[in-house]
Design an enzyme around this catalytic site. Structure first.
Site, mmCIF file in Angstrom:
data_model
loop_
_atom_site.group_PDB
_atom_site.id
_atom_site.type_symbol
_atom_site.label_atom_id
_atom_site.label_comp_id
_atom_site.label_asym_id
_atom_site.label_seq_id
_atom_site.Cartn_x
_atom_site.Cartn_y
_atom_site.Cartn_z
ATOM 1 N N GLU A 178 -2.494 7.605 -5.010
ATOM 2 C CA GLU A 178 -2.382 7.017 -6.357
ATOM 3 C C GLU A 178 -3.585 7.331 -7.251
ATOM 4 O O GLU A 178 -3.500 7.189 -8.464
ATOM 5 C CB GLU A 178 -2.153 5.505 -6.285
ATOM 6 C CG GLU A 178 -3.265 4.724 -5.640
ATOM 7 C CD GLU A 178 -2.829 3.301 -5.244
ATOM 8 O OE1 GLU A 178 -1.674 3.124 -4.830
ATOM 9 O OE2 GLU A 178 -3.660 2.395 -5.353
ATOM 10 N N ARG A 181 0.867 -1.181 0.000
ATOM 11 C CA ARG A 181 0.000 0.000 0.000
ATOM 12 C C ARG A 181 0.902 1.229 0.000
ATOM 13 O O ARG A 181 1.924 1.258 0.678
ATOM 14 C CB ARG A 181 -0.923 0.028 1.225
ATOM 15 C CG ARG A 181 -2.117 -0.917 1.140
ATOM 16 C CD ARG A 181 -3.128 -0.509 0.084
ATOM 17 N NE ARG A 181 -4.268 -1.414 0.022
ATOM 18 C CZ ARG A 181 -4.378 -2.467 -0.786
ATOM 19 N NH1 ARG A 181 -3.392 -2.770 -1.604
ATOM 20 N NH2 ARG A 181 -5.461 -3.220 -0.784
ATOM 21 N N HIS A 231 -1.150 0.416 -9.483
ATOM 22 C CA HIS A 231 -1.790 -0.571 -8.608
ATOM 23 C C HIS A 231 -2.282 -1.760 -9.451
ATOM 24 O O HIS A 231 -3.479 -2.052 -9.509
ATOM 25 C CB HIS A 231 -2.958 0.044 -7.826
ATOM 26 C CG HIS A 231 -3.315 -0.742 -6.601
ATOM 27 N ND1 HIS A 231 -3.697 -0.178 -5.437
ATOM 28 C CD2 HIS A 231 -3.337 -2.081 -6.362
ATOM 29 C CE1 HIS A 231 -3.958 -1.102 -4.528
ATOM 30 N NE2 HIS A 231 -3.738 -2.284 -5.088
HETATM 31 P P1 NAI Z 1 -1.359 -11.268 4.771
HETATM 32 O O1 NAI Z 1 -2.348 -10.800 5.768
HETATM 33 O O2 NAI Z 1 -1.354 -12.704 4.373
HETATM 34 O O3 NAI Z 1 0.117 -10.912 5.295
HETATM 35 C C1 NAI Z 1 0.481 -9.706 5.886
HETATM 36 C C2 NAI Z 1 1.681 -9.979 6.802
HETATM 37 O O4 NAI Z 1 2.156 -8.741 7.302
HETATM 38 C C3 NAI Z 1 1.340 -10.859 8.007
HETATM 39 O O5 NAI Z 1 2.247 -11.943 8.120
HETATM 40 C C4 NAI Z 1 1.483 -9.904 9.187
HETATM 41 O O6 NAI Z 1 1.932 -10.546 10.386
HETATM 42 C C5 NAI Z 1 2.534 -8.952 8.646
HETATM 43 N N1 NAI Z 1 2.624 -7.714 9.407
HETATM 44 C C6 NAI Z 1 1.684 -7.141 10.224
HETATM 45 N N2 NAI Z 1 2.193 -6.035 10.785
HETATM 46 C C7 NAI Z 1 3.471 -5.908 10.340
HETATM 47 C C8 NAI Z 1 4.514 -4.985 10.589
HETATM 48 N N3 NAI Z 1 4.355 -3.968 11.449
HETATM 49 N N4 NAI Z 1 5.689 -5.165 9.956
HETATM 50 C C9 NAI Z 1 5.874 -6.196 9.108
HETATM 51 N N5 NAI Z 1 4.924 -7.124 8.838
HETATM 52 C C10 NAI Z 1 3.742 -6.972 9.454
HETATM 53 O O7 NAI Z 1 -1.533 -10.334 3.504
HETATM 54 P P2 NAI Z 1 -1.091 -10.623 2.002
HETATM 55 O O8 NAI Z 1 -2.166 -11.354 1.298
HETATM 56 O O9 NAI Z 1 0.272 -11.186 1.997
HETATM 57 O O10 NAI Z 1 -1.087 -9.129 1.410
HETATM 58 C C11 NAI Z 1 -0.194 -8.146 1.922
HETATM 59 C C12 NAI Z 1 -0.643 -6.780 1.431
HETATM 60 O O11 NAI Z 1 -0.456 -6.702 0.035
HETATM 61 C C13 NAI Z 1 -2.147 -6.489 1.624
HETATM 62 O O12 NAI Z 1 -2.419 -5.989 2.914
HETATM 63 C C14 NAI Z 1 -2.424 -5.460 0.560
HETATM 64 O O13 NAI Z 1 -2.268 -4.191 1.124
HETATM 65 C C15 NAI Z 1 -1.337 -5.707 -0.473
HETATM 66 N N6 NAI Z 1 -1.863 -6.166 -1.762
HETATM 67 C C16 NAI Z 1 -1.559 -5.426 -2.885
HETATM 68 C C17 NAI Z 1 -2.002 -5.829 -4.128
HETATM 69 C C18 NAI Z 1 -1.657 -5.051 -5.379
HETATM 70 O O14 NAI Z 1 -2.323 -5.201 -6.410
HETATM 71 N N7 NAI Z 1 -0.628 -4.236 -5.353
HETATM 72 C C19 NAI Z 1 -2.854 -7.015 -4.283
HETATM 73 C C20 NAI Z 1 -3.073 -7.749 -3.054
HETATM 74 C C21 NAI Z 1 -2.597 -7.313 -1.842
#
Ligand code: NAI
Length: 337
Positions: A264, A235, A303
């Site tokens: 964005e 994000r 994005h």
């Molecule tokens: P997820 O929920 O599986 O993983 C997120 C991880 O971040 C978890 O392991 C969590 O413990 C960790 N986390 C929480 N707080 C943290 C911190 N302070 N420092 C470091 N890590 C921390 O989510 P997923 O599916 O891996 O997606 C991650 C992000 O990717 C989403 O939240 C979304 O914002 C973004 N995303 C972007 C897309 C795009 O098109 N650019 C598409 C899909 C997701």
């Protein structure tokens, strides 16, 4: 009475899918290709269910002005564009699509890493300008380099698996480490400071929340190697853009690939007009974007990391299941409020 479902940010093919998923007199559909802010309220005031993608912010005034609203189905993983406090107040449930894109987004992240490593903006620019001098285009291999992954959830882990297969050394930071996967994939959890200091490429995969907002700032950028590349497919607000611009200008890091960026939405506006008409914040974001797009060591994409046919199919199907589930009392993928 029919259940009214209002979809926003819908593409033509999403429209076709949703009309197929919600047929018959039980449903009344409003399907808009615009964001919720761009559609006059009277066109969807009867909505029981609202479904948005990341472009639409469902804020407190909007939630308060929809008397029948009970459910918001977000067609994405992150739900930071929904005012959860207002949802709690008005007893509106929220669902997301928790797993649709880990491979899609992970592959895109690796694509950006490869493009930065091999100086693709400059390579393509040189062909366009007809001045091909390979001496200015020398890149580096990913094999043997250190990848620093911030957030080892679904996407972060998928990035780790692919990077491992490419011969990268991987370090990661997550407040909730997954030690079983650490052993299985073969990477090491380190502190955030050690990750920033040691990585050749830093890639962000943590959700946007108070603890992660501006996790990339003057201080963290100052810790990175001057040869480091930053990749953000998470994000935009994880990176303080003005600090990144300063770091790039002062050569504190070597480059950045940003699929997401603060403000964005300004990517699709007429820059000069919006600079004149926009508020101070919008004007600032447009100016930041303008500076970054002129840098040949920066890649910006709109994005787009989620955007594969495979991921889109899962998003639509899961969103339809989330809505059907909620309406039939078998909710799934609800966000904790
Ligand atoms: P997820 O929920 O599986 O993983 C997120 C991880 O971040 C978890 O392991 C969590 O413990 C960790 N986390 C929480 N707080 C943290 C911190 N302070 N420092 C470091 N890590 C921390 O989510 P997923 O599916 O891996 O997606 C991650 C992000 O990717 C989403 O939240 C979304 O914002 C973004 N995303 C972007 C897309 C795009 O098109 N650019 C598409 C899909 C997701």
């Amino acid at each position: 009475m029919a259940t009214t479902i209002a979809f926003f940010d819908a593409t033509t093919s999403e429209k076709t899918s949703f009309e197929r998923y919600f047929t018959g007199p039980k449903y009344k559909l409003h399907i808009f290709d615009k964001t919720i802010a761009e559609v006059p309220l009277y066109e969807y005031k009867d909505a029981d269910v609202v479904s948005v993608f990341t472009a639409s912010n469902v804020d407190a005034p909007t939630i308060a002005s929809l008397p029948r609203l009970k459910f918001i189905a977000v067609r994405a993983t992150g739900t930071n564009n929904i005012d959860t406090k207002a949802c709690q107040k008005h007893q509106v449930a929220i669902s997301n699509v928790p797993a649709y894109g880990q491979t899609t987004v992970a592959e895109y992240t690796i694509l950006l890493a490869l493009m930065m490593a091999r100086k693709m903006p400059a390579v393509m620019g040189s062909v366009e300008s007809g001045q091909i001098d390979y001496r200015r285009l020398t890149g580096f291999t990913l094999q043997g380099k250190t990848l620093g992954i911030v957030g080892t959830g679904k996407i972060g882990m998928s990035v780790a698996s692919i990077a491992k297969a490419m011969g990268m050394h991987i370090v990661a930071y997550d407040p909730y480490p997954n030690e079983a996967m650490e052993d299985k994939i073969g990477f090491s959890y380190v502190s955030l400071v050690d990750l920033f200091k040691g990585a050749d490429i830093v890639t962000l995969h943590a959700p946007l929340m108070p603890a992660t907002k501006y996790i990339i700032n003057k201080k963290s950028l100052g810790l990175m190697k001057d040869s480091a590349i930053l990749i953000n497919t998470s994000r935009g607000e994880l990176v303080k853009t003005i600090d990144l611009i300063e770091a790039l200008k002062n050569k504190l890091i070597a480059g950045a690939a940003l699929d997401v960026i603060e403000g964005e939405r300004t990517l699709d506006v007429d820059t000069e007009t919006d600079l004149l008409l926009g508020d101070k914040k919008t004007s600032f974001e447009i100016a930041e974007l303008d500076v970054l797009t002129k840098m040949n060591n920066v890649i910006i994409s709109p994005h787009n990391a989620f955007n594969s046919h495979e991921a889109l199919h899962i998003i639509r199907k899961t969103t339809a299941q989330n809505i059907h589930g909620f309406l039939s009392g078998n909710s799934q993928n609800l966000i904790k409020l």
